[in-house]
Design a protein around this motif. Structure first.
Motif, PDB file in Angstrom:
ATOM      1  N   MET A   1      93.265  97.543  52.052  1.00 41.25           N
ATOM      2  CA  MET A   1      93.106  96.168  51.612  1.00 41.25           C
ATOM      3  C   MET A   1      94.441  95.653  51.070  1.00 41.25           C
ATOM      4  N   ASN A   2      94.809  94.426  51.444  1.00 48.04           N
ATOM      5  CA  ASN A   2      96.015  93.814  50.894  1.00 48.04           C
ATOM      6  C   ASN A   2      95.788  93.436  49.431  1.00 48.04           C
ATOM      7  N   LEU A   3      96.758  93.790  48.589  1.00 49.42           N
ATOM      8  CA  LEU A   3      96.632  93.466  47.180  1.00 49.42           C
ATOM      9  C   LEU A   3      97.001  92.011  46.940  1.00 49.42           C
ATOM     10  N   SER A   4      96.262  91.348  46.039  1.00 53.93           N
ATOM     11  CA  SER A   4      96.678  90.045  45.530  1.00 53.93           C
ATOM     12  C   SER A   4      97.633  90.295  44.379  1.00 53.93           C
ATOM     13  N   THR A   5      98.598  89.398  44.202  1.00 46.50           N
ATOM     14  CA  THR A   5      99.617  89.580  43.166  1.00 46.50           C
ATOM     15  C   THR A   5      99.372  88.630  42.012  1.00 46.50           C
ATOM     16  N   ILE A   6      99.402  89.163  40.798  1.00 46.21           N
ATOM     17  CA  ILE A   6      99.242  88.339  39.597  1.00 46.21           C
ATOM     18  C   ILE A   6     100.453  88.547  38.689  1.00 46.21           C
ATOM     19  N   LEU A   7     100.979  87.455  38.172  1.00 46.99           N
ATOM     20  CA  LEU A   7     102.086  87.484  37.210  1.00 46.99           C
ATOM     21  C   LEU A   7     101.513  87.210  35.829  1.00 46.99           C
ATOM     22  N   VAL A   8     101.660  88.168  34.927  1.00 48.98           N
ATOM     23  CA  VAL A   8     101.119  88.062  33.563  1.00 48.98           C
ATOM     24  C   VAL A   8     102.277  87.807  32.615  1.00 48.98           C
ATOM     25  N   GLY A   9     102.187  86.756  31.818  1.00 46.51           N
ATOM     26  CA  GLY A   9     103.287  86.396  30.941  1.00 46.51           C
ATOM     27  C   GLY A   9     102.877  86.225  29.494  1.00 46.51           C
ATOM     28  N   GLY A  10     103.716  86.741  28.593  1.00 48.22           N
ATOM     29  CA  GLY A  10     103.588  86.441  27.175  1.00 48.22           C
ATOM     30  C   GLY A  10     102.612  87.273  26.387  1.00 48.22           C
ATOM     31  N   ALA A  11     101.898  88.187  27.014  1.00 51.22           N
ATOM     32  CA  ALA A  11     100.875  88.943  26.291  1.00 51.22           C
ATOM     33  C   ALA A  11     101.493  90.030  25.417  1.00 51.22           C
ATOM     34  N   ALA A  12     100.788  90.359  24.341  1.00 57.10           N
ATOM     35  CA  ALA A  12     101.197  91.475  23.499  1.00 57.10           C
ATOM     36  C   ALA A  12     101.039  92.773  24.285  1.00 57.10           C
ATOM     37  N   GLU A  13     101.706  93.820  23.819  1.00 55.12           N
ATOM     38  CA  GLU A  13     101.712  95.079  24.567  1.00 55.12           C
ATOM     39  C   GLU A  13     100.299  95.587  24.827  1.00 55.12           C
ATOM     40  N   GLY A  14      99.424  95.504  23.824  1.00 59.08           N
ATOM     41  CA  GLY A  14      98.058  95.981  24.010  1.00 59.08           C
ATOM     42  C   GLY A  14      97.318  95.190  25.074  1.00 59.08           C
ATOM     43  N   ASP A  15      97.472  93.871  25.059  1.00 57.77           N
ATOM     44  CA  ASP A  15      96.814  93.028  26.061  1.00 57.77           C
ATOM     45  C   ASP A  15      97.409  93.272  27.441  1.00 57.77           C
ATOM     46  N   ARG A  16      98.744  93.443  27.513  1.00 55.12           N
ATOM     47  CA  ARG A  16      99.376  93.708  28.804  1.00 55.12           C
ATOM     48  C   ARG A  16      98.862  95.011  29.402  1.00 55.12           C
ATOM     49  N   ARG A  17      98.753  96.022  28.566  1.00 54.48           N
ATOM     50  CA  ARG A  17      98.278  97.322  29.042  1.00 54.48           C
ATOM     51  C   ARG A  17      96.832  97.219  29.527  1.00 54.48           C
ATOM     52  N   PHE A  18      96.014  96.476  28.792  1.00 54.11           N
ATOM     53  CA  PHE A  18      94.614  96.280  29.179  1.00 54.11           C
ATOM     54  C   PHE A  18      94.527  95.577  30.533  1.00 54.11           C
ATOM     55  N   VAL A  19      95.254  94.467  30.675  1.00 56.28           N
ATOM     56  CA  VAL A  19      95.231  93.706  31.930  1.00 56.28           C
ATOM     57  C   VAL A  19      95.763  94.555  33.077  1.00 56.28           C
ATOM     58  N   ARG A  20      96.876  95.258  32.820  1.00 58.28           N
ATOM     59  CA  ARG A  20      97.488  96.082  33.865  1.00 58.28           C
ATOM     60  C   ARG A  20      96.526  97.169  34.345  1.00 58.28           C
ATOM     61  N   ASP A  21      95.914  97.873  33.414  1.00 59.96           N
ATOM     62  CA  ASP A  21      95.029  98.981  33.779  1.00 59.96           C
ATOM     63  C   ASP A  21      93.796  98.486  34.524  1.00 59.96           C
ATOM     64  N   VAL A  22      93.224  97.394  34.030  1.00 61.78           N
ATOM     65  CA  VAL A  22      91.996  96.878  34.649  1.00 61.78           C
ATOM     66  C   VAL A  22      92.265  96.325  36.040  1.00 61.78           C
ATOM     67  N   LEU A  23      93.284  95.498  36.168  1.00 58.66           N
ATOM     68  CA  LEU A  23      93.512  94.809  37.443  1.00 58.66           C
ATOM     69  C   LEU A  23      94.139  95.719  38.491  1.00 58.66           C
ATOM     70  N   SER A  24      94.924  96.688  38.064  1.00 62.49           N
ATOM     71  CA  SER A  24      95.504  97.628  39.026  1.00 62.49           C
ATOM     72  C   SER A  24      94.416  98.408  39.748  1.00 62.49           C
ATOM     73  N   GLY A  25      93.282  98.586  39.097  1.00 66.02           N
ATOM     74  CA  GLY A  25      92.152  99.262  39.726  1.00 66.02           C
ATOM     75  C   GLY A  25      91.223  98.325  40.452  1.00 66.02           C
ATOM     76  N   ALA A  26      91.576  97.035  40.509  1.00 67.93           N
ATOM     77  CA  ALA A  26      90.717  96.034  41.158  1.00 67.93           C
ATOM     78  C   ALA A  26      91.475  95.285  42.249  1.00 67.93           C
ATOM     79  N   ASP A  27      92.422  95.982  42.894  1.00 61.25           N
ATOM     80  CA  ASP A  27      93.165  95.430  44.043  1.00 61.25           C
ATOM     81  C   ASP A  27      94.062  94.258  43.667  1.00 61.25           C
ATOM     82  N   TRP A  28      94.654  94.320  42.475  1.00 63.58           N
ATOM     83  CA  TRP A  28      95.686  93.366  42.082  1.00 63.58           C
ATOM     84  C   TRP A  28      96.995  94.124  41.880  1.00 63.58           C
ATOM     85  N   HIS A  29      98.087  93.527  42.333  1.00 61.11           N
ATOM     86  CA  HIS A  29      99.420  94.024  42.007  1.00 61.11           C
ATOM     87  C   HIS A  29      99.904  93.230  40.802  1.00 61.11           C
TER      88      HIS A  29
END
Length: 220
Positions: A1-29
């Motif tokens: 499956m082709n990954l969709s790409t999301i650019l995440v900006g301005g989040a605190a480290e905890g929020d960035r890690r949460f978004v990264r972990d969740v979306l990386s497992g849901a076919d988002w780059h």
């Protein structure tokens, strides 16, 4: 499956890690940027399908969104969401240039479901079919004109558009093969306010697809 790409900006480290972990497992780059000043550079470099900005950017968030909206294609039409604890997005967020909101705190399931609505959709299929039937010289200028009309309508959605103007957009969209926009904007023209988020989302996703299509580049 082709990954969709999301650019995440301005989040605190905890929020960035949460978004990264969740979306990386849901076919988002997932691409991250920490500062307002680098947002446009990253958007132009990586051409994300979606941008998610954290409210922590504060006063700089309007400048960041404005820079993307004023950029060239395809960055200018990229859907942009705000990650916020505010009770609702409100018209102020839309006037800045946002297309919607993701509520904090978000569960993994809620985040994946919310962002799934913003994945690219195949709204150009029928427009391409029209090009194959009638030729680029006939159809491309019509798509370019529709793009300008849709951009103006999206900017006025919820404030200045009359039911007749909403219905006109729905009619033109249907003629050119943009069925999802035609349906949601027609419902809106009939007073179905609940369909406003769908109308806004379908418009932004279609603008993004038009701006990414090289066949329409010469007319923009």
């Amino acid at each position: 499956m082709n990954l969709s790409t999301i650019l995440v900006g301005g989040a605190a480290e905890g929020d960035r890690r949460f978004v990264r972990d969740v979306l990386s497992g849901a076919d988002w780059h997932v691409i991250e940027t920490h500062e307002e000043a680098s947002l446009l550079v990253q958007a132009q470099r990586h051409r994300p399908d979606l941008i998610l900005l954290d409210e922590r950017l504060g006063a700089g968030i309007a400048n960041a969104v404005g820079a993307v909206r004023a950029a060239g294609r395809p960055a200018r039409s990229t859907p942009i969401l705000i990650f916020t604890q505010a009770a609702s997005a409100g018209e102020d967020f839309f006037l800045i240039g946002f297309d919607g909101r993701i509520a904090k705190p978000a569960t993994a399931e809620a985040l994946v479901a919310a962002l799934a609505l913003w994945r690219p959709v195949g709204e150009l299929t029928d427009a391409h079919r029209l090009i194959e039937t009638f030729g680029e010289a006939a159809i491309v200028p019509l798509i370019a004109r529709f793009r300008r009309q849709l951009t103006d309508a999206l900017n006025g959605l919820g404030t200045t558009l009359s039911p007749d103007e909403l219905h006109r957009i729905a009619g033109v969209a249907g003629t050119l093969g943009f069925g999802r926009i035609s349906a949601s904007w027609d419902r809106l023209s009939q007073g179905d306010a609940v369909s406003a988020p769908d109308a806004r989302r379908e418009a932004r996703l279609t603008l993004a697809q038009i701006d990414r299509d090289p066949r329409f580049a010469v007319s923009q």
